[in-house]
Design a protein around this motif. Structure first.
Motif, PDB file in Angstrom:
ATOM      1  N   VAL A  75       9.194 -13.206  34.108  1.00 54.76           N
ATOM      2  CA  VAL A  75      10.201 -12.469  34.866  1.00 54.76           C
ATOM      3  C   VAL A  75      11.475 -13.289  35.071  1.00 54.76           C
ATOM      4  O   VAL A  75      12.585 -12.750  35.007  1.00 54.76           O
ATOM      5  CB  VAL A  75       9.611 -12.030  36.229  1.00 54.76           C
ATOM      6  CG1 VAL A  75      10.702 -11.549  37.179  1.00 54.76           C
ATOM      7  CG2 VAL A  75       8.580 -10.929  36.017  1.00 54.76           C
ATOM      8  N   GLU A  76      11.328 -14.584  35.303  1.00 55.98           N
ATOM      9  CA  GLU A  76      12.510 -15.420  35.514  1.00 55.98           C
ATOM     10  C   GLU A  76      13.474 -15.325  34.333  1.00 55.98           C
ATOM     11  O   GLU A  76      14.675 -15.074  34.501  1.00 55.98           O
ATOM     12  CB  GLU A  76      12.109 -16.878  35.737  1.00 55.98           C
ATOM     13  CG  GLU A  76      13.309 -17.786  35.942  1.00 55.98           C
ATOM     14  CD  GLU A  76      12.955 -19.266  36.046  1.00 55.98           C
ATOM     15  OE1 GLU A  76      13.892 -20.085  36.003  1.00 55.98           O
ATOM     16  OE2 GLU A  76      11.767 -19.594  36.156  1.00 55.98           O
ATOM     17  N   THR A  77      12.951 -15.521  33.131  1.00 54.06           N
ATOM     18  CA  THR A  77      13.794 -15.438  31.936  1.00 54.06           C
ATOM     19  C   THR A  77      14.267 -14.014  31.698  1.00 54.06           C
ATOM     20  O   THR A  77      15.420 -13.790  31.301  1.00 54.06           O
ATOM     21  CB  THR A  77      13.024 -15.952  30.709  1.00 54.06           C
ATOM     22  OG1 THR A  77      12.635 -17.303  30.929  1.00 54.06           O
ATOM     23  CG2 THR A  77      13.887 -15.885  29.450  1.00 54.06           C
ATOM     24  N   ALA A  78      13.399 -13.041  31.950  1.00 53.72           N
ATOM     25  CA  ALA A  78      13.743 -11.640  31.701  1.00 53.72           C
ATOM     26  C   ALA A  78      14.960 -11.210  32.512  1.00 53.72           C
ATOM     27  O   ALA A  78      15.905 -10.617  31.966  1.00 53.72           O
ATOM     28  CB  ALA A  78      12.548 -10.743  32.021  1.00 53.72           C
ATOM     29  N   VAL A  79      14.964 -11.511  33.806  1.00 54.59           N
ATOM     30  CA  VAL A  79      16.108 -11.119  34.642  1.00 54.59           C
ATOM     31  C   VAL A  79      17.366 -11.849  34.194  1.00 54.59           C
ATOM     32  O   VAL A  79      18.450 -11.258  34.106  1.00 54.59           O
ATOM     33  CB  VAL A  79      15.822 -11.387  36.134  1.00 54.59           C
ATOM     34  CG1 VAL A  79      17.062 -11.093  36.977  1.00 54.59           C
ATOM     35  CG2 VAL A  79      14.652 -10.539  36.613  1.00 54.59           C
ATOM     36  N   ARG A  80      17.228 -13.124  33.892  1.00 54.74           N
ATOM     37  CA  ARG A  80      18.387 -13.905  33.433  1.00 54.74           C
ATOM     38  C   ARG A  80      18.969 -13.301  32.155  1.00 54.74           C
ATOM     39  O   ARG A  80      20.189 -13.104  32.053  1.00 54.74           O
ATOM     40  CB  ARG A  80      17.964 -15.358  33.195  1.00 54.74           C
ATOM     41  CG  ARG A  80      19.094 -16.263  32.742  1.00 54.74           C
ATOM     42  CD  ARG A  80      18.711 -17.731  32.742  1.00 54.74           C
ATOM     43  NE  ARG A  80      19.788 -18.503  32.176  1.00 54.74           N
ATOM     44  CZ  ARG A  80      19.716 -19.199  31.038  1.00 54.74           C
ATOM     45  NH1 ARG A  80      18.572 -19.265  30.382  1.00 54.74           N
ATOM     46  NH2 ARG A  80      20.757 -19.859  30.581  1.00 54.74           N
ATOM     47  N   VAL A  81      18.112 -12.981  31.194  1.00 54.89           N
ATOM     48  CA  VAL A  81      18.579 -12.419  29.924  1.00 54.89           C
ATOM     49  C   VAL A  81      19.222 -11.052  30.130  1.00 54.89           C
ATOM     50  O   VAL A  81      20.327 -10.778  29.625  1.00 54.89           O
ATOM     51  CB  VAL A  81      17.431 -12.321  28.905  1.00 54.89           C
ATOM     52  CG1 VAL A  81      17.821 -11.456  27.714  1.00 54.89           C
ATOM     53  CG2 VAL A  81      17.015 -13.710  28.435  1.00 54.89           C
ATOM     54  N   LEU A  82      18.559 -10.155  30.857  1.00 55.93           N
ATOM     55  CA  LEU A  82      19.083  -8.801  31.021  1.00 55.93           C
ATOM     56  C   LEU A  82      20.430  -8.815  31.735  1.00 55.93           C
ATOM     57  O   LEU A  82      21.334  -8.055  31.375  1.00 55.93           O
ATOM     58  CB  LEU A  82      18.075  -7.929  31.771  1.00 55.93           C
ATOM     59  CG  LEU A  82      16.734  -7.688  31.054  1.00 55.93           C
ATOM     60  CD1 LEU A  82      15.865  -6.722  31.860  1.00 55.93           C
ATOM     61  CD2 LEU A  82      16.933  -7.163  29.640  1.00 55.93           C
TER      62      LEU A  82
END
Length: 343
Positions: A75-82
């Motif tokens: 989730v950490e990377t997902a939010v950052r990427v989106l």
């Protein structure tokens, strides 16, 4: 931002050649005139981005991603990427992850971060609760109590930095490793990110304090790798990009360039660059490189830190760098962000 011809040319290049995410964000950040229809078209195109589709496909019915939270798929990377891709916090793919992150309370970080994250929070070195606050800040959210709490703790960390004269004042050797002395507070990349992506802390007193702290980090550079010590356990804080604040462009290697772009964008967002001569000089060099097509703009400086998205690395919004225009779109975009926020 006051734009010379070279800046206008760079913007024109991006609006012609860049991917939908960069086009969307450059229009948004620079407040360029565009129609609602054009904005909606870019939003639809962003949803077709391979990386965006990948993270959306990983989400369960409630929006959560059942992978190690602090990982390239979590989730950490997902939010950052989106958010970097230009998706807004109201989009269900982002909003549902953030909702779950808040609802899960103390249980969100099971995996590699679970025990270490709590220790780093206790040691004032930036752990799970700080990372949680940063993730909301990526999405432009800072009005929740737990975010405000982390902002205050982060300001305390930077206040501590001001009083340090040399690294040996705050470190000791332990089993052949350099560790912080008990009671030391020290900034990680997440402390820098939290202040960069929030604004509620900004007043003249805090600006003055943060400027002094960044100047101190420049004086202490290069800063060695320093671990936290909890009882007998050594833990590593998120020191990515936090070792060398005073750089020489001629000596930067590919991975150093990625870290420079990332760190400088955060420092520019803080609003301190105009008050720190050495940082202002770095921005002037960046402008000259863009104008003259020299340095990183004259050749492809490739390293996986640019292209591989995770909790720390990742900067490229283009789908790949197989042609030079995609590479240039990414580094020109990052350069323009730094110049814009620095001004």
């Amino acid at each position: 931002m006051e734009m010379g011809m070279e800046m206008e040319n760079s913007i024109a290049f991006l609006l012609s050649e860049a991917c939908p995410s960069i086009k969307f964000r450059i229009k948004q950040v620079l407040n360029l005139h565009t129609t609602p229809e054009a904005v909606e078209h870019l939003r639809r195109e962003i949803l077709q981005d391979d990386l965006v589709r990948k993270f959306i496909s990983l989400q369960g019915p409630d929006g959560w991603i059942d992978c190690d939270f602090h990982s390239e798929k979590g989730v950490e990377t997902a939010v950052r990427v989106l958010c970097e891709k230009g998706m807004e916090p109201t989009h269900p793919a982002v909003a549902n992850m953030l909702k779950q992150l808040e609802l899960r309370g103390e249980t969100f970080d099971h995996g590699s971060l679970f025990r270490v994250g709590k220790i780093l929070d206790e040691l004032h070195l930036g752990g799970s609760q700080l990372i949680k606050a940063v993730i909301f800040a990526y999405a432009g959210i800072e009005d929740k109590y737990f975010i405000k709490e982390q902002v205050e703790k982060t300001l305390d960390v930077f206040r501590f930095v001001i009083e340090i004269n040399k690294i040996t004042d705050i470190t000791i050797a332990h089993k052949g490793r350099l560790v912080f002395k008990q009671g030391v507070k020290w900034p990680s990349i997440y402390h820098l990110r939290l202040l960069a992506y929030t604004s509620g802390w900004k007043n003249s007193e805090n600006y003055t304090m943060i400027t002094k702290a960044i100047k101190k980090l420049m004086e202490l550079s290069p800063i060695p790798s320093i671990n936290g010590l909890y009882k007998s356990q050594i833990v590593a804080p998120g020191s990515f990009c936090m070792h060398e604040f005073d750089v020489d462009f001629d000596k930067l290697k590919a991975k150093d360039w990625m870290m420079w772009f990332h760190r400088m964008e955060l420092l520019a967002r803080l609003g301190v660059i105009k008050n720190i001569a050495k940082l202002e000089s770095q921005v002037k060099e960046l402008k000259q490189s863009m104008k003259d097509n020299t340095g990183i703009y004259s050749k492809k400086i490739n390293h996986y830190y640019f292209r591989r998205w995770g909790p720390y690395s990742g900067m490229a919004l283009e789908r790949d760098w197989k042609c030079k225009n995609r590479y240039l779109s990414d580094v020109i975009f990052r350069g323009l962000l730094i110049i814009h926020y620095a001004d």
